[in-house]
Design a protein around this motif. Structure first.
Motif, PDB file in Angstrom:
ATOM      1  N   ARG A  59     -30.930  46.270  33.417  1.00 55.36           N
ATOM      2  CA  ARG A  59     -29.986  45.326  32.821  1.00 55.36           C
ATOM      3  C   ARG A  59     -28.922  44.966  33.847  1.00 55.36           C
ATOM      4  N   VAL A  60     -28.718  43.659  34.048  1.00 53.10           N
ATOM      5  CA  VAL A  60     -27.697  43.163  34.966  1.00 53.10           C
ATOM      6  C   VAL A  60     -26.593  42.501  34.144  1.00 53.10           C
ATOM      7  N   LEU A  61     -25.374  42.923  34.380  1.00 50.75           N
ATOM      8  CA  LEU A  61     -24.207  42.361  33.699  1.00 50.75           C
ATOM      9  C   LEU A  61     -23.576  41.288  34.582  1.00 50.75           C
ATOM     10  N   LEU A  62     -23.333  40.123  34.006  1.00 53.97           N
ATOM     11  CA  LEU A  62     -22.622  39.042  34.690  1.00 53.97           C
ATOM     12  C   LEU A  62     -21.306  38.827  33.955  1.00 53.97           C
ATOM     13  N   ASP A  63     -20.186  38.999  34.636  1.00 57.95           N
ATOM     14  CA  ASP A  63     -18.886  38.953  33.965  1.00 57.95           C
ATOM     15  C   ASP A  63     -18.025  37.821  34.505  1.00 57.95           C
ATOM     16  N   SER A 214     -20.141  49.489  26.986  1.00 57.05           N
ATOM     17  CA  SER A 214     -21.087  49.332  25.877  1.00 57.05           C
ATOM     18  C   SER A 214     -22.455  48.839  26.321  1.00 57.05           C
ATOM     19  N   MET A 215     -22.511  48.032  27.377  1.00 58.27           N
ATOM     20  CA  MET A 215     -23.782  47.456  27.813  1.00 58.27           C
ATOM     21  C   MET A 215     -24.567  48.362  28.765  1.00 58.27           C
ATOM     22  N   MET A 216     -23.924  49.328  29.391  1.00 57.46           N
ATOM     23  CA  MET A 216     -24.577  50.276  30.302  1.00 57.46           C
ATOM     24  C   MET A 216     -25.475  49.567  31.329  1.00 57.46           C
ATOM     25  N   PRO A 217     -24.920  48.642  32.119  1.00 53.92           N
ATOM     26  CA  PRO A 217     -25.762  47.896  33.070  1.00 53.92           C
ATOM     27  C   PRO A 217     -26.187  48.749  34.262  1.00 53.92           C
ATOM     28  N   HIS A 218     -27.294  48.339  34.882  1.00 56.19           N
ATOM     29  CA  HIS A 218     -27.748  48.966  36.128  1.00 56.19           C
ATOM     30  C   HIS A 218     -27.074  48.335  37.347  1.00 56.19           C
ATOM     31  N   ALA A 219     -26.532  47.127  37.180  1.00 58.10           N
ATOM     32  CA  ALA A 219     -25.806  46.440  38.248  1.00 58.10           C
ATOM     33  C   ALA A 219     -24.941  45.372  37.597  1.00 58.10           C
ATOM     34  N   ALA A 220     -23.927  44.919  38.316  1.00 56.15           N
ATOM     35  CA  ALA A 220     -23.024  43.900  37.766  1.00 56.15           C
ATOM     36  C   ALA A 220     -22.604  42.921  38.848  1.00 56.15           C
ATOM     37  N   VAL A 221     -22.470  41.667  38.433  1.00 58.53           N
ATOM     38  CA  VAL A 221     -21.901  40.619  39.273  1.00 58.53           C
ATOM     39  C   VAL A 221     -20.662  40.098  38.554  1.00 58.53           C
ATOM     40  N   VAL A 222     -19.507  40.254  39.168  1.00 59.42           N
ATOM     41  CA  VAL A 222     -18.256  39.751  38.601  1.00 59.42           C
ATOM     42  C   VAL A 222     -17.908  38.442  39.302  1.00 59.42           C
ATOM     43  N   VAL A 223     -17.678  37.404  38.501  1.00 57.18           N
ATOM     44  CA  VAL A 223     -17.351  36.086  39.046  1.00 57.18           C
ATOM     45  C   VAL A 223     -15.922  35.737  38.657  1.00 57.18           C
ATOM     46  N   ASP A 224     -15.107  35.456  39.642  1.00 63.06           N
ATOM     47  CA  ASP A 224     -13.712  35.091  39.412  1.00 63.06           C
ATOM     48  C   ASP A 224     -13.347  33.971  40.381  1.00 63.06           C
ATOM     49  N   VAL A 225     -12.069  33.680  40.480  1.00 62.97           N
ATOM     50  CA  VAL A 225     -11.602  32.660  41.415  1.00 62.97           C
ATOM     51  C   VAL A 225     -10.805  33.331  42.528  1.00 62.97           C
ATOM     52  N   THR A 226     -10.666  32.631  43.627  1.00 56.13           N
ATOM     53  CA  THR A 226      -9.837  33.098  44.730  1.00 56.13           C
ATOM     54  C   THR A 226      -9.033  31.916  45.255  1.00 56.13           C
ATOM     55  N   ALA A 285     -14.014  43.532  38.602  1.00 56.77           N
ATOM     56  CA  ALA A 285     -14.892  44.427  39.357  1.00 56.77           C
ATOM     57  C   ALA A 285     -14.326  45.841  39.412  1.00 56.77           C
ATOM     58  N   ALA A 286     -13.004  45.957  39.445  1.00 57.32           N
ATOM     59  CA  ALA A 286     -12.375  47.280  39.527  1.00 57.32           C
ATOM     60  C   ALA A 286     -12.659  48.102  38.286  1.00 57.32           C
ATOM     61  N   ALA A 287     -12.660  47.457  37.113  1.00 54.45           N
ATOM     62  CA  ALA A 287     -12.935  48.172  35.868  1.00 54.45           C
ATOM     63  C   ALA A 287     -14.424  48.395  35.662  1.00 54.45           C
ATOM     64  N   THR A 288     -15.242  47.442  36.082  1.00 54.92           N
ATOM     65  CA  THR A 288     -16.685  47.516  35.844  1.00 54.92           C
ATOM     66  C   THR A 288     -17.340  48.614  36.669  1.00 54.92           C
ATOM     67  N   GLN A 289     -16.980  48.729  37.941  1.00 53.62           N
ATOM     68  CA  GLN A 289     -17.716  49.621  38.839  1.00 53.62           C
ATOM     69  C   GLN A 289     -17.472  51.095  38.555  1.00 53.62           C
ATOM     70  N   VAL A 290     -16.446  51.443  37.765  1.00 52.68           N
ATOM     71  CA  VAL A 290     -16.215  52.854  37.413  1.00 52.68           C
ATOM     72  C   VAL A 290     -16.637  53.164  35.980  1.00 52.68           C
ATOM     73  N   SER A 291     -17.321  52.236  35.312  1.00 56.94           N
ATOM     74  CA  SER A 291     -17.752  52.482  33.944  1.00 56.94           C
ATOM     75  C   SER A 291     -18.814  53.581  33.887  1.00 56.94           C
ATOM     76  N   ARG A 292     -18.670  54.470  32.907  1.00 56.66           N
ATOM     77  CA  ARG A 292     -19.599  55.592  32.723  1.00 56.66           C
ATOM     78  C   ARG A 292     -19.809  56.327  34.044  1.00 56.66           C
ATOM     79  N   GLU A 293     -21.065  56.449  34.489  1.00 58.94           N
ATOM     80  CA  GLU A 293     -21.325  57.166  35.740  1.00 58.94           C
ATOM     81  C   GLU A 293     -21.204  56.271  36.968  1.00 58.94           C
ATOM     82  N   GLY A 294     -20.785  55.020  36.770  1.00 57.50           N
ATOM     83  CA  GLY A 294     -20.618  54.087  37.871  1.00 57.50           C
ATOM     84  C   GLY A 294     -21.645  52.974  37.825  1.00 57.50           C
ATOM     85  N   VAL A 295     -21.224  51.757  38.148  1.00 57.55           N
ATOM     86  CA  VAL A 295     -22.097  50.584  38.128  1.00 57.55           C
ATOM     87  C   VAL A 295     -22.032  49.900  39.491  1.00 57.55           C
TER      88      VAL A 295
END
Length: 339
Positions: A59-63, A214-226, A285-295
């Motif tokens: 499962r890939v999470l896109l945020d 809640s989603m327990m992803p195997h990887a995540a892509v966080v999209v924001d602005v810069t 990304a800061a909150a996502t990558q430390v979820s559960r055992e890490g993403v």
């Protein structure tokens, strides 16, 4: 789908941080045709799930966050509404700004702007400003304390494929994910995809933390602005509009997946730039990558001018190219997982 019109619909929706229901409703309507299901959770997060149908698929999470910066009504004085800053808004831009007070029914107003009287260029303290909605003292007193206030500007087309509007931080990011789902429509990929339209990013990344958990992803892509290049800004810390997706590099982000994003851009001739982030990227990304055992998490950003103002500016080509990058990333992630 007309990407510009979709972005306009997202920008026009009201979704102040902590009160994102309007923005979530607009996002749900736009993404529903491209996914298997759309749900929300107890705190208001949007989950748009694209199931691949393969048992045990990763499962890939896109945020991308859907909330926007805002003010809050703090009281009333002689028919004017006093307010506090909800965070992230520079007080220098407040005088004479058009706003919408999200009471029932909503009110349109203007933030007060006193005559300069020889003090041109002097910043007015926020505490001396108020919202003028042309109310009587009784009407103003009836507006509940804590009512959110958002910019009242409507999105507009600028020269070429540039657009401006409120809340493009981070509705432009959600438009990237929406377009990526459209690109993949009808394709078979080897991973499940969860598009998270998160709430509360502007005030502590609440939605991203809960959604990733809640989603327990195997990887995540966080999209924001810069920050996009503009006059008087450091050219080393900004990026030209039209330069394509900005790929983040910092200690919190997964180096292997980040490298894969860079390789895709090179192989597909996608224009792109690299943003070096010192330590915390300051995004979901800061909150996502430390979820559960890490993403394992990566960052893709869209350059944007005039962040947290009523008229943020982005370029449609940057949104399109970022979506193309993420769509290809998902194709390859699924292929590798299926082998």
């Amino acid at each position: 789908m007309d990407l510009k019109e979709a972005l306009f619909a997202l920008s026009s929706a009201n979704g102040p941080t902590g009160n994102e229901a309007g923005a979530v409703k607009a996002a749900c309507a736009l993404i529903e045709p491209f996914v298997s299901s759309v749900t929300t959770d107890q705190i208001g997060n949007l989950f748009a799930i694209r199931a691949c149908g393969r048992f045990g698929a990763p499962r890939v999470l896109l945020d991308a966050h859907l909330d926007e910066v805002c003010l809050y009504v703090s009281g009333a004085e002689d028919g004017f509404l006093t307010f506090v800053n909800g965070g992230g808004i520079d007080a220098r831009i407040l005088p004479d700004a058009e706003v919408t007070v999200l009471c029932d029914p909503p009110l349109r107003g203007v933030i007060t702007c006193v005559p300069a009287d020889g003090e041109e260029g002097r910043t007015i303290a926020q505490e001396k400003l108020a919202i003028d909605a042309c109310l009587t003292a009784e009407q103003a007193a009836a507006v509940p304390v804590g009512t959110p206030v958002v910019w009242a500007t409507e999105p507009k087309k600028l020269a070429g494929d540039h657009v401006c509007g409120k809340a493009l931080d981070d509705r432009a990011g959600f438009a990237v994910l929406l377009r990526a789902m459209e690109i993949l429509q009808g394709e078979t990929i080897g991973c499940d995809v969860v598009v998270l339209g998160s709430v509360g990013e502007e005030r502590g990344m609440l939605g991203a933390a809960a959604g990733a958990f809640s989603m327990m992803p195997h990887a995540a892509v966080v999209v924001d602005v810069t920050f996009a290049a503009q006059p008087d800004c450091d050219p080393d810390g900004t990026f030209e509009l039209g330069c394509g997706p900005i790929i983040g590099i910092c200690p919190l982000l997964n180096q292997g997946l980040t490298g894969r994003l860079r390789t895709i851009c090179e192989e597909k001739n996608l224009p792109h730039r690299i943003e070096i982030m010192a330590g915390d990227p300051g995004t979901n990304a800061a909150a996502t990558q430390v979820s559960r055992e890490g993403v394992p998490t990566v960052m893709v950003s869209v350059p944007l001018r005039y962040m947290h103002t009523p008229r943020e500016v982005v370029r449609i080509s940057d949104i399109e190219q970022s979506a193309q990058l993420i769509a290809q990333f998902l194709r390859e992630f699924g292929q590798e997982a299926a082998q």
